[in-house]
Design an enzyme around this catalytic site. Sequence first.
Site, PDB file in Angstrom:
ATOM      1  N   ASP A   1      -4.058   4.445  -2.869  1.00 15.12           N
ATOM      2  CA  ASP A   1      -2.680   4.578  -3.365  1.00 15.12           C
ATOM      3  C   ASP A   1      -2.544   5.753  -4.335  1.00 15.12           C
ATOM      4  O   ASP A   1      -1.660   6.595  -4.196  1.00 15.12           O
ATOM      5  CB  ASP A   1      -2.233   3.288  -4.083  1.00 15.12           C
ATOM      6  CG  ASP A   1      -2.040   2.139  -3.113  1.00 15.12           C
ATOM      7  OD1 ASP A   1      -2.531   2.243  -1.973  1.00 15.12           O
ATOM      8  OD2 ASP A   1      -1.419   1.138  -3.503  1.00 15.12           O
TER       9      ASP A   1
ATOM     10  N   SER B   1       4.062   1.642  -5.542  1.00 12.95           N
ATOM     11  CA  SER B   1       4.862   1.962  -6.732  1.00 12.95           C
ATOM     12  C   SER B   1       4.011   2.028  -8.001  1.00 12.95           C
ATOM     13  O   SER B   1       4.234   2.905  -8.849  1.00 12.95           O
ATOM     14  CB  SER B   1       6.005   0.961  -6.900  1.00 12.95           C
ATOM     15  OG  SER B   1       5.482  -0.332  -7.078  1.00 12.95           O
TER      16      SER B   1
HETATM   17  C1  MEV Z   1      -2.943  -1.419  -1.189  1.00  9.31           C
HETATM   18  O1  MEV Z   1      -1.922  -0.486  -1.059  1.00  9.31           O
HETATM   19  C2  MEV Z   1      -4.041  -1.111  -0.225  1.00  9.31           C
HETATM   20  C3  MEV Z   1      -5.211  -2.073  -0.275  1.00  9.31           C
HETATM   21  O2  MEV Z   1      -6.115  -1.651   0.738  1.00  9.31           O
HETATM   22  C4  MEV Z   1      -5.892  -2.084  -1.623  1.00  9.31           C
HETATM   23  C5  MEV Z   1      -6.661  -0.806  -1.888  1.00  9.31           C
HETATM   24  O3  MEV Z   1      -7.007  -0.049  -0.959  1.00  9.31           O
HETATM   25  O4  MEV Z   1      -6.961  -0.584  -3.060  1.00  9.31           O
HETATM   26  C6  MEV Z   1      -4.796  -3.495   0.059  1.00  9.31           C
END
Ligand code: MEV
Length: 420
Positions: free
Chosen positions: A261, A217
């Site tokens: 993301d 999000s």
């Molecule tokens: C977060 O959605 C995914 C993680 O691997 C963090 C990232 O890749 O920046 C935990």
Amino acid sequence: MGEIVIPLKVGAVGGTLDANPAASLGLAITGTKSARDLALLMAAVGLAQNFAALRALVSSGIQKGHMKLHARSVAAAAGAPEADFEKVVSRLIDSGEVKGWKAREILDQLAATQANQEAPMGTAAGKVILFGEHAAVYGRHALAVPVVDAVNASVQSSSGGTSLAIPAWGVARNLNHENATGIDAAIGLILKRLEQPLVDYAIHVDSALPPGMGLGSSAAIAVAVTRAFCHYLDIDINDDRVNEIAFDCEKLAHGTPSGVDNTISTYAKPMLFRNEGALQIQSLTLQEAPPLLIASSHETGLTSEQVAGVRRRYGRSPARYDAIFDEIDELSLAGAELLQARNYDELGLLMNICHGLLNAIEVSTPQLEHIVALARQAGAAGAKLTGAGGGGSVVALCPTDSHRVEEALQQAGYRVMVLK
Ligand code: MEV
């Protein structure tokens, strides 16, 4: 088998019965000849109703039916127009607050959304990571699919400060630019990157993604708000630049993001992602939306905390953690092939292995384990936590039995979304 003994005083002739045409119609339909027959019939119906109520209590829940009925009368009393009626009813039920004030709030939100539909819009996707969370931060591959059009933002000029409204999250506030953190800080950064002064704007965000649920999000809001500003200010910007700006916002949010993301949120495509100093993305062509369910736990997970926790433990045992990340890297690469080939049985198996590895690096929780176990028991080919963990969501692959899995999770009180 059941029995009921109940005192009933009924009559089948005389009194007001002759004057009430519905009474004689009822007697005619049921073929009742005497007061005794009528009493027996009433008791039998009552008994059947009691059984039905017991069954409802132990299965889908009598509460659900009652709630719906109650929500309809609350929506009607609040003056919900016919066109929005069903929407108001379902939002009331989803909110858990079936009250007049909530119905009026929902009506205000719908009106604001309609007004904003005419305003310049920016759209962004959420994401579901199938493989590679955490490993991606250490330069390994991640495989993710988008939740398309999950966040929409609009920007208008306003007077008296910059305001932010995210009705679905209950956010409505003026931004404090001085000590801003979180989304407020990201908005300041977006304007800085666009080389625009911080004058007064009204920013409105519609989010189908809950916060802190591992569905991307914060990146999606950064992408949608960047696009909305560009639209409103007539700035020509390509996706690569949008992605860079959103990546900067992600750095504010959790220090060392891999960029998965913001990248999936910007390009909204299923992709194999890697950031090993330089960004590499390979978008995948899928013949169909994979049969995925996303179940949210009741706990939110903070990405910054989870990433920091993994970094601490990595520091204590780098060789072992590197071995786990290498294994996850291979799962991502193999998963991409299997996803494209629609080999869901094998893909599910790999998801289960990946979940085990995420558990090993201590980002799972008892509730996530519970959801994973329920999904697998109900027939999911694979289930794993998705996103940073520490709370948040589980993704389940359900090529068959998807309704059974959905029902099992809902009955256990978890909210389920079907990926489209
Ligand atoms: C977060 O959605 C995914 C993680 O691997 C963090 C990232 O890749 O920046 C935990």
